[in-house]
Write a protein that holds these residues in place. Structure first.
Motif, mmCIF file in Angstrom:
data_model
loop_
_atom_site.group_PDB
_atom_site.id
_atom_site.type_symbol
_atom_site.label_atom_id
_atom_site.label_comp_id
_atom_site.label_asym_id
_atom_site.label_seq_id
_atom_site.Cartn_x
_atom_site.Cartn_y
_atom_site.Cartn_z
ATOM 1 N N ALA A 180 13.614 64.451 -19.282
ATOM 2 C CA ALA A 180 13.752 63.054 -19.688
ATOM 3 C C ALA A 180 15.187 62.574 -19.441
ATOM 4 C CB ALA A 180 13.418 62.941 -21.160
ATOM 5 N N ALA A 181 15.318 61.355 -18.953
ATOM 6 C CA ALA A 181 16.650 60.802 -18.713
ATOM 7 C C ALA A 181 17.255 60.342 -20.027
ATOM 8 C CB ALA A 181 16.528 59.626 -17.758
ATOM 9 N N PRO A 182 18.620 60.277 -20.133
ATOM 10 C CA PRO A 182 19.243 59.865 -21.385
ATOM 11 C C PRO A 182 18.716 58.501 -21.836
ATOM 12 C CG PRO A 182 20.897 60.631 -19.828
ATOM 13 C CD PRO A 182 19.589 60.610 -19.104
ATOM 14 N N GLY A 183 18.507 58.378 -23.139
ATOM 15 C CA GLY A 183 18.072 57.101 -23.690
ATOM 16 C C GLY A 183 16.639 56.751 -23.352
ATOM 17 N N VAL A 184 15.918 57.693 -22.772
ATOM 18 C CA VAL A 184 14.549 57.396 -22.337
ATOM 19 C C VAL A 184 13.650 57.116 -23.548
ATOM 20 C CG1 VAL A 184 13.647 59.763 -22.350
ATOM 21 C CG2 VAL A 184 12.807 58.139 -20.669
ATOM 22 N N ARG A 185 12.680 56.239 -23.357
ATOM 23 C CA ARG A 185 11.735 55.933 -24.438
ATOM 24 C C ARG A 185 10.358 56.443 -24.044
ATOM 25 N NH1 ARG A 185 13.527 51.879 -28.176
ATOM 26 N NH2 ARG A 185 11.404 51.546 -28.866
ATOM 27 N N LEU A 186 9.746 57.177 -24.961
ATOM 28 C CA LEU A 186 8.380 57.651 -24.743
ATOM 29 C C LEU A 186 7.510 57.055 -25.843
ATOM 30 C CD1 LEU A 186 9.155 61.459 -24.229
ATOM 31 C CD2 LEU A 186 8.811 59.750 -22.444
ATOM 32 N N SER A 187 6.190 57.197 -25.688
ATOM 33 C CA SER A 187 5.338 56.748 -26.786
ATOM 34 C C SER A 187 4.164 57.708 -26.939
ATOM 35 C CB SER A 187 4.839 55.325 -26.547
ATOM 36 O OG SER A 187 3.915 55.336 -25.494
ATOM 37 N N ALA A 188 3.593 57.733 -28.154
ATOM 38 C CA ALA A 188 2.456 58.621 -28.425
ATOM 39 C C ALA A 188 1.689 58.069 -29.617
ATOM 40 C CB ALA A 188 2.952 60.033 -28.739
ATOM 41 N N ASP A 189 0.396 58.420 -29.676
ATOM 42 C CA ASP A 189 -0.384 58.034 -30.861
ATOM 43 C C ASP A 189 0.132 58.783 -32.087
ATOM 44 O OD1 ASP A 189 -1.986 56.301 -29.521
ATOM 45 O OD2 ASP A 189 -3.703 57.662 -29.336
ATOM 46 N N CYS A 190 0.484 60.040 -31.871
ATOM 47 C CA CYS A 190 0.949 60.844 -33.008
ATOM 48 C C CYS A 190 2.091 61.752 -32.575
ATOM 49 C CB CYS A 190 -0.206 61.692 -33.547
ATOM 50 S SG CYS A 190 0.284 62.698 -34.958
ATOM 51 N N VAL A 191 3.152 61.764 -33.365
ATOM 52 C CA VAL A 191 4.218 62.745 -33.146
ATOM 53 C C VAL A 191 4.230 63.692 -34.338
ATOM 54 C CG1 VAL A 191 6.708 63.126 -33.014
ATOM 55 C CG2 VAL A 191 5.664 61.302 -31.683
ATOM 56 N N ILE A 192 4.220 64.974 -34.024
ATOM 57 C CA ILE A 192 4.295 65.995 -35.067
ATOM 58 C C ILE A 192 5.693 66.583 -34.989
ATOM 59 C CG2 ILE A 192 3.348 68.203 -35.822
ATOM 60 C CD1 ILE A 192 0.805 67.161 -34.133
ATOM 61 N N VAL A 193 6.390 66.549 -36.101
ATOM 62 C CA VAL A 193 7.769 67.037 -36.097
ATOM 63 C C VAL A 193 7.779 68.443 -36.691
ATOM 64 C CG1 VAL A 193 10.144 66.524 -36.703
ATOM 65 C CG2 VAL A 193 8.499 64.656 -36.482
ATOM 66 N N GLY A 194 8.227 69.417 -35.897
ATOM 67 C CA GLY A 194 8.256 70.814 -36.334
ATOM 68 C C GLY A 194 7.114 71.585 -35.692
ATOM 69 N N ALA A 195 7.458 72.625 -34.924
ATOM 70 C CA ALA A 195 6.423 73.454 -34.282
ATOM 71 C C ALA A 195 6.357 74.824 -34.934
ATOM 72 C CB ALA A 195 6.660 73.566 -32.781
ATOM 73 N N GLY A 196 6.393 74.834 -36.279
ATOM 74 C CA GLY A 196 6.012 76.042 -37.014
ATOM 75 C C GLY A 196 4.493 76.093 -37.021
ATOM 76 N N ILE A 197 3.945 77.014 -37.823
ATOM 77 C CA ILE A 197 2.486 77.164 -37.822
ATOM 78 C C ILE A 197 1.824 75.872 -38.289
ATOM 79 C CG2 ILE A 197 2.139 78.142 -40.156
ATOM 80 C CD1 ILE A 197 0.536 79.403 -36.942
ATOM 81 N N SER A 198 2.445 75.158 -39.245
ATOM 82 C CA SER A 198 1.823 73.929 -39.757
ATOM 83 C C SER A 198 1.732 72.875 -38.664
ATOM 84 C CB SER A 198 2.630 73.356 -40.930
ATOM 85 O OG SER A 198 2.689 74.269 -41.988
ATOM 86 N N GLY A 199 2.826 72.646 -37.963
ATOM 87 C CA GLY A 199 2.843 71.603 -36.938
ATOM 88 C C GLY A 199 1.929 71.948 -35.775
ATOM 89 N N LEU A 200 2.010 73.188 -35.306
ATOM 90 C CA LEU A 200 1.202 73.582 -34.146
ATOM 91 C C LEU A 200 -0.289 73.492 -34.468
ATOM 92 C CD1 LEU A 200 3.361 76.594 -32.998
ATOM 93 C CD2 LEU A 200 2.822 74.609 -31.584
ATOM 94 N N CYS A 201 -0.655 73.957 -35.660
ATOM 95 C CA CYS A 201 -2.083 73.937 -36.005
ATOM 96 C C CYS A 201 -2.558 72.504 -36.228
ATOM 97 C CB CYS A 201 -2.349 74.817 -37.227
ATOM 98 S SG CYS A 201 -2.089 76.564 -36.852
ATOM 99 N N THR A 202 -1.674 71.635 -36.717
ATOM 100 C CA THR A 202 -2.059 70.226 -36.854
ATOM 101 C C THR A 202 -2.343 69.651 -35.467
ATOM 102 O OG1 THR A 202 -0.598 70.059 -38.769
ATOM 103 C CG2 THR A 202 -1.368 67.998 -37.814
ATOM 104 N N ALA A 203 -1.475 69.965 -34.520
ATOM 105 C CA ALA A 203 -1.668 69.457 -33.152
ATOM 106 C C ALA A 203 -2.970 69.992 -32.570
ATOM 107 C CB ALA A 203 -0.484 69.870 -32.278
ATOM 108 N N GLN A 204 -3.192 71.284 -32.763
ATOM 109 C CA GLN A 204 -4.415 71.888 -32.210
ATOM 110 C C GLN A 204 -5.659 71.266 -32.851
ATOM 111 O OE1 GLN A 204 -5.061 74.914 -30.178
ATOM 112 N NE2 GLN A 204 -6.289 76.215 -31.469
#
Ligand SMILES: Cc1cc2nc3c(=O)[nH]c(=O)nc-3n(C[C@H](O)[C@H](O)[C@H](O)COP(=O)(O)OP(=O)(O)OC[C@H]3O[C@@H](n4cnc5c(N)ncnc54)[C@H](O)[C@@H]3O)c2cc1C
Length: 489
Positions: A1-25
């Motif tokens: 990603a270039a500096p200052g780039v803007r992305l978008s998503a329906d859902c962002v999950i913050v933290g890829a511990g077991i809780s975040g990863l399993c929520t995404a899955q």
């Protein structure tokens, strides 16, 4: 990603511990939410899950959690992640020990076994039995600590010899401060619904009969008896498998630094990334980061939510992994010539600093080379926060000298120290008032109009990996409901 780039998503999950990863899955597999990002400050997924390997020497060990209870939600997650054939289960008959008066004593694996074990005296067993039937002082009408609840319901011996060390094993916690309702809600509820622990158990069985569960998913393996599980190559296989399935949706080394409400709807999240600052606009956000991090990030949005989140306490714990030759184990600790069992817990009254020891090489296959035993020791916790100022060799020495008091031959050679990992803020404590503080944080966000911003992770769902995974399914369902409503706004 270039500096200052803007992305978008329906859902962002913050933290890829077991809780975040399993929520995404769960969002992807159960609810068809594919437009998601999962962002992680570290350069690897898994959070606390930390499997380390020395393949050339035949060692594989855990420096965070060591195993999980194979409940159906966990098994579903494992199977959905393609890991059905990699699951490994501990022997359900493997004994667990508690150190009491200098000896390692087996723990009854179910209440019916209690009469046959030397860990408790006959009066202690009678007190426990009568108390469980409801012959004991009534509840005090306020939130009780684990210690208060157990002493009142089951007597001093059950508390001192079973539950106090168990609290060390699960929370590295102080049972005089942990809340029974928050920390062990299932047992607390038994007295609520049935007037006593046994009354509640009968009531729960009757209720189960009235509301039978849907048929079990035939893809799930059926573990034999009460046991614990892991994966062939350690716990990290699960986060790694989920992360690789999610592919480019997982953003590593992305540290969330800010969150603001977007002008139209949703949120704008600000990240420090290796490529510079990135902002992401999201319709919904699930924060599975530790509460003290969430508190700082949410402070500009809601002082009340931030204040409530800042009050959860995470004491330090160190995981110290050592290996000895098999001959170093004391003869009286061997069963059929082998070190057998899950491991041992040490009540604080028994004069050892180490909280407990997992017999890693007995529990799961291929953890140590032939002729060696691998022991994972946890030390520290709420009642011993001074471990943070100890050196790695101090910690190995403390563990080794404890083990020589009951498990290891005092004349054995020094152990091979494989790994020492200090977790300065290890496990959130479900203290008295925990559920109120959590409710206060959530309602402050609600009052502030922060729809679509969800709190998740172990301080919300429960600390056991299984609870984190159940919590992930719950979070995914909430987000899916929210996104469905959002689509019609
Ligand atoms: C030493 C130890 C032993 C344990 N033993 C067991 C056990 O044997 N069995 C068991 O069931 N449970 C055990 N537990 C508990 C269990 O491991 C945890 O409750 C569980 O792993 C928590 O997962 P989580 O995803 O909720 O949180 P975490 O694993 O803490 O994940 C949160 C993630 O958020 C990331 N993050 C933080 N700040 C930011 C930011 N600003 N931006 C982006 N990402 C961020 C972190 O880097 C982390 O990866 C143990 C825990 C510890 C520490």
């Amino acid at each position: 990603a270039a500096p200052g780039v803007r992305l978008s998503a329906d859902c962002v999950i913050v933290g890829a511990g077991i809780s975040g990863l399993c929520t995404a899955q769960a969002l992807a597999t159960r609810y068809g939410v594919g437009d998601l990002l999962i962002t992680e400050a570290r350069d690897r997924p898994g959070g606390n899950i930390t499997t380390v390997e020395r393949p050339d020497e035949g060692y594989l060990w855990e420096e965070g959690p060591n195993s999980f209870q194979p409940s159906d939600p966990v098994l579903t997650m494992a199977v959905d992640s393609g890991l059905k054939d990699d699951l490994v289960f501990g022997d359900p008959n493997a004994p667990r020990f508690v150190l009491w008066e200098g000896k390692l004593r087996p723990v009854p694996s179910k209440p019916g076994d209690l009469p046959f074990f030397s860990l408790m005296s006959i009066p202690g067993k009678l007190r426990a039995g009568l108390g469980a039937l409801g012959i004991r002082p009534p509840p005090p009408g306020r939130e009780e600590s684990v210690e208060e609840f157990v002493r009142r319901n089951l007597g001093a011996e059950v508390f001192e010899r079973l539950i106090e060390p168990f609290c060390s094993g699960v929370y590295a916690g102080d049972p005089s401060k942990l809340s029974m309702k928050a920390a062990f809600g299932k047992v607390w509820r038994l007295e609520e619904i049935g007037g006593s622990i046994i009354g509640g158990t009968i009531k729960a069985i009757q209720d189960k009969g009235k509301n039978p569960k849907p048929p079990r998913d035939p893809r799930l393996p059926a573990p034999k008896g009460q046991t614990v599980a892991s994966f062939r190559k350690g716990l990290a296989m699960l986060p790694n498998a989920i992360a690789s399935r999610l592919g480019s949706k997982v953003k590593l080394s992305w540290k969330l630094t800010s969150i603001t409400k977007a002008d139209n709807q949703g949120y704008v999240l600000g990240y420090e990334t290796p490529e510079g600052l990135v902002s992401v606009q999201a319709k919904s956000v699930i924060m599975t980061i530790p509460s003290y991090v969430a508190s700082d990030i949410l402070r500009p949005l809601s002082i009340d939510a931030a204040d409530a989140l800042s009050k959860f306490y995470y004491p330090p714990v160190a995981a110290v992994t050592v290996s000895y030759p098999k001959e170093a184990i004391r003869k009286e600790c061997l069963i059929d010539g082998e070190l057998q069992g899950f491991g041992q817990l040490h009540p604080r009254s028994q004069g050892v600093e180490t909280l407990g020891t997992i017999y890693s090489s007995s529990l799961f296959p291929n953890r140590a080379p032939a002729g060696r035993v691998l022991l994972l020791n946890y030390i520290g916790g709420s009642t011993n926060t001074g471990i943070v100022s100890k050196t790695e060799s101090d910690l190995v020495e403390a563990v080794d000298s404890d083990l020589r008091k009951m498990l290891i031959n005092p004349r054995a050679a020094d152990p091979l120290a494989l790994g020492v990992r200090v977790w300065p803020q290890a496990i959130p404590q479900f203290l008295i008032g925990h559920l109120d503080r959590l409710a206060a944080a959530k309602s402050a966000l609600g009052r502030g109009g922060y729809d679509g911003l969800f709190l998740g992770g172990n301080y919300v769902a429960g600390v056991a990996l299984g609870r984190c995974i159940e919590g992930a399914y719950e979070s995914a369902s909430q987000v899916s409901d929210f996104l469905t409503k959002y689509a019609y706004k």
